[in-house]
Design a protein around this motif. Sequence first.
Motif, PDB file in Angstrom:
ATOM      1  N   GLN A 178       0.921  -1.547  -0.223  1.00 55.62           N
ATOM      2  CA  GLN A 178       0.229   0.036   0.086  1.00 55.62           C
ATOM      3  C   GLN A 178       0.680   1.825  -0.355  1.00 55.62           C
ATOM      4  OE1 GLN A 178      -2.699   0.431   3.611  1.00 55.62           O
ATOM      5  NE2 GLN A 178      -2.884   3.108   2.918  1.00 55.62           N
ATOM      6  N   ILE A 179       0.604   2.042  -0.848  1.00 57.48           N
ATOM      7  CA  ILE A 179       1.494   3.930  -0.722  1.00 57.48           C
ATOM      8  C   ILE A 179       0.379   4.917  -0.767  1.00 57.48           C
ATOM      9  CG2 ILE A 179       2.854   2.332  -1.671  1.00 57.48           C
ATOM     10  CD1 ILE A 179       2.168   4.171  -4.512  1.00 57.48           C
ATOM     11  N   SER A 180       0.512   5.690  -0.433  1.00 51.24           N
ATOM     12  CA  SER A 180      -0.871   6.773  -0.997  1.00 51.24           C
ATOM     13  C   SER A 180      -1.047   6.784  -2.299  1.00 51.24           C
ATOM     14  CB  SER A 180       0.101   8.363   0.001  1.00 51.24           C
ATOM     15  OG  SER A 180       0.625   8.797  -1.735  1.00 51.24           O
ATOM     16  N   GLY A 181      -2.150   7.347  -2.073  1.00 53.39           N
ATOM     17  CA  GLY A 181      -3.392   6.812  -3.101  1.00 53.39           C
ATOM     18  C   GLY A 181      -2.564   8.904  -4.197  1.00 53.39           C
ATOM     19  N   ALA A 182      -2.092   9.174  -4.034  1.00 56.35           N
ATOM     20  CA  ALA A 182      -1.421  10.234  -4.544  1.00 56.35           C
ATOM     21  C   ALA A 182      -0.556   9.840  -5.700  1.00 56.35           C
ATOM     22  CB  ALA A 182      -1.098  11.178  -3.712  1.00 56.35           C
ATOM     23  N   ALA A 183       0.421   9.114  -4.632  1.00 59.21           N
ATOM     24  CA  ALA A 183       1.653   8.361  -5.357  1.00 59.21           C
ATOM     25  C   ALA A 183       1.254   7.400  -6.585  1.00 59.21           C
ATOM     26  CB  ALA A 183       2.857   8.523  -4.336  1.00 59.21           C
ATOM     27  N   GLU A 184       0.783   6.339  -5.920  1.00 59.09           N
ATOM     28  CA  GLU A 184       0.180   5.338  -6.604  1.00 59.09           C
ATOM     29  C   GLU A 184      -0.599   6.165  -8.292  1.00 59.09           C
ATOM     30  OE1 GLU A 184      -2.833   1.748  -6.547  1.00 59.09           O
ATOM     31  OE2 GLU A 184      -1.294   1.898  -4.979  1.00 59.09           O
ATOM     32  N   ASP A 185      -1.616   7.123  -7.766  1.00 57.78           N
ATOM     33  CA  ASP A 185      -2.323   7.703  -9.250  1.00 57.78           C
ATOM     34  C   ASP A 185      -0.922   8.187 -10.182  1.00 57.78           C
ATOM     35  OD1 ASP A 185      -4.573   7.059  -8.784  1.00 57.78           O
ATOM     36  OD2 ASP A 185      -5.535   9.448  -7.551  1.00 57.78           O
ATOM     37  N   LYS A 186      -0.017   9.174  -9.328  1.00 54.20           N
ATOM     38  CA  LYS A 186       0.312   9.684 -10.739  1.00 54.20           C
ATOM     39  C   LYS A 186       1.656   8.656 -10.720  1.00 54.20           C
ATOM     40  CE  LYS A 186       4.223  12.846 -10.339  1.00 54.20           C
ATOM     41  NZ  LYS A 186       5.312  14.319  -9.738  1.00 54.20           N
ATOM     42  N   ILE A 187       2.087   7.291 -10.105  1.00 53.62           N
ATOM     43  CA  ILE A 187       2.897   6.182 -11.051  1.00 53.62           C
ATOM     44  C   ILE A 187       2.318   5.557 -12.531  1.00 53.62           C
ATOM     45  CG2 ILE A 187       3.414   3.925 -10.490  1.00 53.62           C
ATOM     46  CD1 ILE A 187       4.404   4.894  -7.881  1.00 53.62           C
ATOM     47  N   LEU A 188       0.731   5.193 -12.623  1.00 56.08           N
ATOM     48  CA  LEU A 188      -0.232   4.512 -13.028  1.00 56.08           C
ATOM     49  C   LEU A 188      -0.209   5.676 -14.142  1.00 56.08           C
ATOM     50  CD1 LEU A 188      -3.076   2.478 -11.175  1.00 56.08           C
ATOM     51  CD2 LEU A 188      -0.818   2.428 -12.273  1.00 56.08           C
ATOM     52  N   SER A 189      -0.443   7.590 -13.861  1.00 55.98           N
ATOM     53  CA  SER A 189      -0.007   8.295 -15.428  1.00 55.98           C
ATOM     54  C   SER A 189       0.955   8.594 -15.905  1.00 55.98           C
ATOM     55  CB  SER A 189      -0.337   9.330 -14.157  1.00 55.98           C
ATOM     56  OG  SER A 189      -0.285  10.322 -15.375  1.00 55.98           O
ATOM     57  N   ILE A 190       2.005   8.348 -15.485  1.00 57.54           N
ATOM     58  CA  ILE A 190       3.067   7.778 -15.521  1.00 57.54           C
ATOM     59  C   ILE A 190       3.333   6.456 -16.482  1.00 57.54           C
ATOM     60  CG2 ILE A 190       6.066   7.538 -15.705  1.00 57.54           C
ATOM     61  CD1 ILE A 190       5.521   9.148 -12.813  1.00 57.54           C
ATOM     62  N   TYR A 191       2.993   5.619 -15.491  1.00 60.98           N
ATOM     63  CA  TYR A 191       2.997   3.857 -16.785  1.00 60.98           C
ATOM     64  C   TYR A 191       2.136   3.746 -18.294  1.00 60.98           C
ATOM     65  CZ  TYR A 191       1.159  -1.320 -17.258  1.00 60.98           C
ATOM     66  OH  TYR A 191       1.242  -2.251 -18.049  1.00 60.98           O
ATOM     67  N   LYS A 192       0.860   4.508 -18.099  1.00 59.16           N
ATOM     68  CA  LYS A 192      -0.049   4.537 -18.943  1.00 59.16           C
ATOM     69  C   LYS A 192       0.743   5.849 -20.301  1.00 59.16           C
ATOM     70  CE  LYS A 192      -3.878   6.154 -17.555  1.00 59.16           C
ATOM     71  NZ  LYS A 192      -5.728   6.638 -17.503  1.00 59.16           N
ATOM     72  N   ALA A 193       1.054   6.486 -19.537  1.00 57.00           N
ATOM     73  CA  ALA A 193       1.785   7.301 -20.967  1.00 57.00           C
ATOM     74  C   ALA A 193       3.006   7.097 -21.662  1.00 57.00           C
ATOM     75  CB  ALA A 193       2.326   9.094 -19.670  1.00 57.00           C
ATOM     76  N   THR A 194       3.939   5.856 -20.770  1.00 56.65           N
ATOM     77  CA  THR A 194       5.124   5.797 -20.985  1.00 56.65           C
ATOM     78  C   THR A 194       4.703   4.200 -22.101  1.00 56.65           C
ATOM     79  OG1 THR A 194       5.660   5.278 -19.223  1.00 56.65           O
ATOM     80  CG2 THR A 194       6.812   7.576 -19.727  1.00 56.65           C
ATOM     81  N   SER A 195       3.748   3.611 -21.760  1.00 57.21           N
ATOM     82  CA  SER A 195       4.127   2.226 -22.784  1.00 57.21           C
ATOM     83  C   SER A 195       4.693   2.522 -23.903  1.00 57.21           C
ATOM     84  CB  SER A 195       2.034   2.314 -23.066  1.00 57.21           C
ATOM     85  OG  SER A 195       1.509   3.002 -23.310  1.00 57.21           O
ATOM     86  N   HIS A 196       4.310   3.489 -24.707  1.00 62.76           N
ATOM     87  CA  HIS A 196       4.978   3.011 -25.621  1.00 62.76           C
ATOM     88  C   HIS A 196       6.769   2.597 -26.245  1.00 62.76           C
ATOM     89  CE1 HIS A 196       7.519   6.855 -25.734  1.00 62.76           C
ATOM     90  NE2 HIS A 196       6.308   7.428 -25.301  1.00 62.76           N
ATOM     91  N   LYS A 197       7.101   3.363 -24.845  1.00 62.98           N
ATOM     92  CA  LYS A 197       8.754   2.733 -23.939  1.00 62.98           C
ATOM     93  C   LYS A 197       9.072   1.397 -24.009  1.00 62.98           C
ATOM     94  CE  LYS A 197      10.836   7.614 -22.935  1.00 62.98           C
ATOM     95  NZ  LYS A 197      11.080   7.541 -21.794  1.00 62.98           N
ATOM     96  N   ARG A 198       8.399   1.207 -23.334  1.00 66.05           N
ATOM     97  CA  ARG A 198       7.659  -0.930 -23.276  1.00 66.05           C
ATOM     98  C   ARG A 198       7.901  -1.517 -24.328  1.00 66.05           C
ATOM     99  NH1 ARG A 198       6.172   2.057 -18.833  1.00 66.05           N
ATOM    100  NH2 ARG A 198       4.038   1.657 -19.769  1.00 66.05           N
TER     101      ARG A 198
END
Length: 709
Positions: free
Chosen positions: A682-702
Amino acid sequence: MNNTMTESPLHTAGSTSLSDLFKGHAIRSFTDTDLYKLTMQQAVFSKYPDTQVRYEFVVRSNESLADDFAATHSEINALSKLTLTDSEARQLQKLPFFSEAYISALRDFRFEPERHVKMRIVPDKNGMKQLKISVVGSWYKTILYEVMVLAIVSEVRNRRLWPEMKLETFRKTLFEKVEHLKSEIKRRNITNFKLAEMGTRRRFSHVAQTYAVQYLARTLPEYLVGSSNIMLAHENHIKPIGTVAHEYFMAHQAFTNVKLSQKLALDVWDDVFRGRLGVALTDTIGSDAFLDDFDFKFANSFSGARHDSGCPFTWGDKFIAHYETLDIDPMTKTLVFTDGLDFNQCLDLCEYFAGRINVSFGIGTFLSADLGEVTKEDGTQYKPLSIVMKLVECNGQPVAKISDEPGKAICESDIYLANLHERFGLPQFKKPEKALRERALAELGVQPTEIFNPEKESRARVDFLKSKLIESRRHSLVLGISGGVDSTTTGRMAQQAVDELNQAFRTDKFKFIAVRLPAGVQKDEDDAQAALAFIKPSLNATINIGDASEDIHNSVVSEMKAGNLSVGQADFHKGNVKARMRMIAQYELAGFHEGLVVGTDHNAEAITGFFTKHGDGACDIVPLRGLNKRQVRLIAQHLGAPASLYAKAATADLEEERPLLEDEIALGLTYDQIDDFLEGKQISGAAEDKILSIYKATSHKRALPVEYR
């Protein structure tokens, strides 16, 4: 029931036989507990006698304890027979911080588990039957349950799963650890190591902890400053150690404006103990929020601070800087580290802080619950149980611990937690996006660090490098060395791989080429040279990519300007040119040396896309995949890398306008947050939201290049 241990479960030193690890009740006497529970109880007795609280027991391990209900219930009920004996009262009277009024009250204190403890079996979030324990009542009457209940649950579970375990197994593991410690202290010329045993809460058994304290007192008298267990400290003529826990600070959130709660808690503690118990716990709301309240008055009167979450190196640097800002000599203070330590971590911290501030270490599970690599015939491997019992409510109001490590956060109310974040100026707490979270973890999740074995993982990755080199019919591995932990760790494993291949094939044709790729002058060149000295590569090469990167970048910028086009973020784009130029150089070297280019990306970088596409993200083999950042650091530590490298703050150092920009600043996230997320914690919702937002935005890199279909 005789409430003291009248017969030692162990033979005397030098005896040739060792008794069973299980004998008698899990809790042997009123003082078979940790000192900090009594110190906090005295503060409660003095200041908050009518406060009502609720504690909840939490199993962090992925393991059901439902089968232990009856035995645990019986052991908890047996606490009702414990009383403070005259002998124990006299022991407490010798401690200068306990008042006569409090000790007199303790003589009349009785546990009432039938009244205060509620046990039941409930499904957990995954539908698994789980043991649930709640403790409800006046704070004064319930505060002592936590440590005893945790010790009971741990021992009952171990009796069920490991009934044949012998003390000799525990003794051998402890012996090897102590011998390793003494050897390392001598080898590394450590002079500032101090140890307190703090293993009551998660001990394998009472017998195991008793033996551990006896053995440490006998073999490490110059380093052992005491034990948290009052009874065992007295029996071994060492000092009982302990001050305060999170629950004390958490409860004060219900007594005043929450923004003032930490100052009130510190004031009350100082008033009750008059400076005699002055080590402050710092991470209830996070250490940054604590430092805001830890002004000159408190910093001067408290003898030090305790670390219990987050990066210990970063935390220690913060407190040294804070003391210096207040014009307080850090060498008059002590930092106490208690967060899941082993001896190697302690010695690294000793070296890092030597001559800067005093340090001491409280070690629990590593000493009182570790049996080494013990496996049953069915393949089940022993692991200590991860359990906690935390205060969740005070005077009918929810309370919270935020911590410097979000996986350790405790709060039952999302609304209250969000309010706490807002009041202390912390990133806003929000519930995470579940489906995307599950997808990200399915793709890039890693095993929990609690079960991570750096020796096993480094061995597997060295073998991976060897097999890929043989399969490709190549003879060399090429890697750019920056001086960071990722390239240092990968480089050392690469060198180990070629050394083993040369030995196996009785040849010297396999090489590891370590390449320095500065763009001009590298500001942390000393770290790069330290990494090379540690790796000891077969061959070194230095290729300065500065001029080539500059020429390409300037040509592009000139063309853009000629067309009246925007050249915004020019320095950022130039940094990506450097990363790609470095990979061009590595591939040309690999061509000359019949080699493979090795990458250093791991899952913490992959999930955030924190690499340059077709730059450092372009390579032939990636041995660090499947790891997060803290696990890379653990492997580096296992391999023997200097602490200055494996604890170093990570930086890509690509931008000239922001040299040595730390990854965590660039990302707006800490690696602890990313690593905890990848481990499913468990991490804070704000941190998790940011990680998931970056994950979506950088999917092309992977992803592979998109092909026409």
